[in-house]
Design an enzyme around this catalytic site. Structure first.
Site, short mmCIF file in Angstrom:
data_model
loop_
_atom_site.label_atom_id
_atom_site.label_comp_id
_atom_site.label_asym_id
_atom_site.label_seq_id
_atom_site.Cartn_x
_atom_site.Cartn_y
_atom_site.Cartn_z
N CYS A 13 35.51 47.32 34.49
CA CYS A 13 35.25 46.22 33.56
C CYS A 13 35.55 46.70 32.15
O CYS A 13 35.14 47.81 31.77
CB CYS A 13 33.79 45.77 33.67
SG CYS A 13 33.38 44.39 32.57
N LEU A 14 36.22 45.86 31.38
CA LEU A 14 36.53 46.23 29.99
C LEU A 14 35.25 46.41 29.17
O LEU A 14 35.28 47.09 28.15
CB LEU A 14 37.43 45.16 29.36
CG LEU A 14 38.82 45.02 30.00
CD1 LEU A 14 39.55 43.81 29.43
CD2 LEU A 14 39.64 46.29 29.79
N HIS A 20 34.26 38.27 39.67
CA HIS A 20 33.85 39.17 38.58
C HIS A 20 33.76 38.39 37.26
O HIS A 20 32.77 38.53 36.51
CB HIS A 20 34.86 40.31 38.49
CG HIS A 20 34.68 41.29 37.38
ND1 HIS A 20 34.41 42.63 37.59
CD2 HIS A 20 34.74 41.14 36.02
CE1 HIS A 20 34.31 43.24 36.41
NE2 HIS A 20 34.51 42.37 35.44
N HIS A 32 30.44 37.11 34.75
CA HIS A 32 30.28 37.27 33.29
C HIS A 32 29.76 35.98 32.66
O HIS A 32 28.89 36.02 31.78
CB HIS A 32 31.61 37.62 32.63
CG HIS A 32 31.98 39.07 32.66
ND1 HIS A 32 31.19 40.07 32.13
CD2 HIS A 32 33.09 39.70 33.14
CE1 HIS A 32 31.80 41.25 32.29
NE2 HIS A 32 32.96 41.05 32.90
O1 GNR Z 1 40.75 44.79 34.16
C1 GNR Z 1 39.89 44.64 35.04
N1 GNR Z 1 40.10 45.18 36.26
C2 GNR Z 1 39.31 44.90 37.37
C3 GNR Z 1 39.46 45.72 38.49
C4 GNR Z 1 38.73 45.48 39.62
C5 GNR Z 1 37.84 44.43 39.67
C6 GNR Z 1 37.67 43.62 38.56
C7 GNR Z 1 38.40 43.84 37.41
S1 GNR Z 1 38.22 42.80 36.05
C8 GNR Z 1 38.64 43.91 34.74
C9 GNR Z 1 38.68 43.18 33.41
C10 GNR Z 1 37.30 42.68 33.06
O2 GNR Z 1 36.40 43.38 32.69
N2 GNR Z 1 37.09 41.40 33.22
O3 GNR Z 1 35.86 40.90 32.98
NI NI Z 2 34.48 42.50 33.35
#
Ligand code: GNR
Ligand code: NI
Length: 167
Positions: A91-92, A133, A137
């Protein structure tokens, strides 16, 4: 266009619940363009408005190899889930941390596109993971909420140390 700062876990603002978009106006269109730019630059495969401290139900996703298939989901709802898959997520908002999360293998999602048209998408594999995912959020959840309390504590400690080093 502009790059937007991304909130980092455990920032309390990542727990806010996003409100539906009522009207897709120029402000929303500019936000979406900036979210897409921020996602591509990061680089990431998805970004939820929550992560840039805007608590509206907007998500951008691009899981294509060529990074040329932008998907914009406004007011998304999962209407059907089926099966189970486990994927190593990142996740970023939780940089440098990766762990396995169990999610539905297939999802149907209905949403408004950038024109305000109602659409339905069936997804599986990585796209299904990413949709779940990102919708988490919007509900104030990050992937680490799916992990054990011990792992969550370790992640908080590790991120706090990193923050001290980069400060
Ligand atoms: O860039 C992202 N890669 C990722 C890899 C595996 C499962 C989910 C993700 S989402 C993430 C970008 C992010 O944080 N989106 O909220
Ligand atoms: Ni994320």
């Amino acid at each position: 266009m502009a790059l937007l700062p991304i909130l980092r876990f455990p920032d309390a603002r990542l727990k806010k619940i996003a409100s539906p978009v009522e009207k897709i106006d120029d402000g929303i269109r500019t936000l979406i363009a900036n979210m897409a730019e921020t996602m591509y630059e990061a680089p990431g495969i998805g970004l939820a408005a929550t992560q840039v401290d805007v608590h509206k139900q907007i998500v951008v996703i691009d899981t294509s190899e060529e990074r040329n298939q932008l998907l914009v989901l406004i007011n998304p709802r999962i209407t059907h889930m089926d099966g189970v898959q486990v994927y190593e997520e990142g996740c970023l908002s939780v940089p440098g941390i990766y762990d396995k999360v169990e999610r539905a293998a297939e999802v149907d999602v209905t949403f408004l596109d950038i024109e305000g048209e109602s659409r339905t998408l069936k997804a599986d594999g990585l796209l299904a993971v990413c949709i779940q995912h990102e919708l988490d959020h919007l509900q104030g959840k990050v992937f680490v909420d799916h992990l054990s309390q011990l792992k969550q504590l370790r992640i908080k400690t590790k991120l706090a140390k990193q923050a001290r080093i980069t400060a």
